[in-house]
Design a protein around this motif. Structure first.
Motif, short mmCIF file in Angstrom:
data_model
loop_
_atom_site.label_atom_id
_atom_site.label_comp_id
_atom_site.label_asym_id
_atom_site.label_seq_id
_atom_site.Cartn_x
_atom_site.Cartn_y
_atom_site.Cartn_z
N THR A 44 -3.20 13.17 -21.64
CA THR A 44 -4.43 12.45 -21.92
C THR A 44 -4.82 12.62 -23.38
OG1 THR A 44 -6.74 12.10 -21.26
CG2 THR A 44 -5.94 14.38 -21.27
N ASP A 48 -10.31 7.00 -20.41
CA ASP A 48 -10.95 6.26 -19.30
C ASP A 48 -10.15 6.22 -18.01
OD1 ASP A 48 -13.20 5.73 -20.79
OD2 ASP A 48 -12.60 3.68 -21.33
N GLU A 97 -14.37 13.83 -24.09
CA GLU A 97 -14.23 13.19 -22.79
C GLU A 97 -12.79 12.81 -22.48
OE1 GLU A 97 -16.97 9.90 -22.94
OE2 GLU A 97 -18.45 11.17 -23.91
N LEU A 98 -12.53 12.63 -21.18
CA LEU A 98 -11.24 12.13 -20.72
C LEU A 98 -11.00 10.70 -21.19
CD1 LEU A 98 -11.24 13.21 -16.96
CD2 LEU A 98 -9.60 13.97 -18.68
N TRP A 141 -8.23 8.28 -16.71
CA TRP A 141 -8.13 9.57 -16.04
C TRP A 141 -9.27 9.86 -15.09
CZ3 TRP A 141 -4.36 12.37 -14.60
CH2 TRP A 141 -3.18 12.36 -15.31
N TYR A 142 -10.40 9.16 -15.21
CA TYR A 142 -11.50 9.43 -14.27
C TYR A 142 -11.06 9.11 -12.85
CZ TYR A 142 -14.46 10.43 -18.21
OH TYR A 142 -14.98 11.01 -19.33
N ASP A 143 -10.44 7.94 -12.65
CA ASP A 143 -9.91 7.60 -11.33
C ASP A 143 -8.60 8.34 -11.06
OD1 ASP A 143 -12.01 5.89 -10.69
OD2 ASP A 143 -10.98 4.13 -11.50
N LYS A 157 -9.15 11.74 -9.65
CA LYS A 157 -9.55 11.66 -8.23
C LYS A 157 -8.32 11.48 -7.34
CE LYS A 157 -14.11 9.84 -9.18
NZ LYS A 157 -14.94 8.64 -9.25
#
Length: 168
Positions: free
Chosen positions: A54, A64, A61-62, A66-68, A71
């Motif tokens: 990443t 974008d 921040e991560l 990587w947020y999903d 999970k």
């Protein structure tokens, strides 16, 4: 070497390029290099080893996707899997959040039952703070392809050699 999948999130293409360079150095087939925005639990679970990459955005921040992606990984059975991390950042303009996103991936997965490999000594880096570093080591390979692009290939080569010993 364990069956290895490389998963990356890349906005500008830098992390994707690094993911492909790592794949080349490790002999990982192009078919085993994946954009994290397109992964599912079954794909993640099909590998014995995961290399996750990443970039760091904004105030640490991560990337974008990587947020999903995080999970999905948190929903997968990672117990017994080996995970290596790499991160891209800017150690001059964002010295106080250098490669923080790599640390966020680590934090998000540290209780998953996986084993982390690929920690890198931070003494060869110039930065003021990073959630990806503790006790003189980064949790994975930190890269500054903005200010130190001349060091990227050597750092990736050394890390790949380290991983070859850790991914057996």
């Amino acid at each position: 070497m364990k069956k290895t999948g490389i998963f990356y999130g890349s906005t500008t293409g830098t992390t994707e390029s690094v993911a492909r360079l790592i794949a080349d150095k490790l002999g990982v087939a192009p078919a085993d290099v994946h954009e994290v925005s397109k992964v599912d639990v079954a794909l993640v679970e099909s590998y014995d080893a995961l290399i996750l990459g990443t970039s760091t955005w904004g105030d640490g921040e991560l990337q974008d996707d990587w947020y999903d992606g995080l999970k999905v990984l948190q929903g997968a059975h990672l117990s017994g899997k080996v995970v290596a991390l790499f991160g891209c950042g800017d150690s001059e303009s964002y010295s106080d959040t250098f490669c923080d996103a790599m640390g966020l991936l680590y934090e998000g997965l540290k209780d998953s039952g996986c084993t982390f490999v690929g920690a890198v000594d931070d003494s060869d880096y110039t930065y003021s703070a990073s959630v990806a570093a503790a006790d003189g080591k980064f949790v994975g390979l930190a890269l500054d392809d903005v200010n130190e692009s001349d060091r990227t290939d050597d750092r990736v080569s050394a890390w790949a050699a380290q991983l070859q010993a850790e991914l057996v």
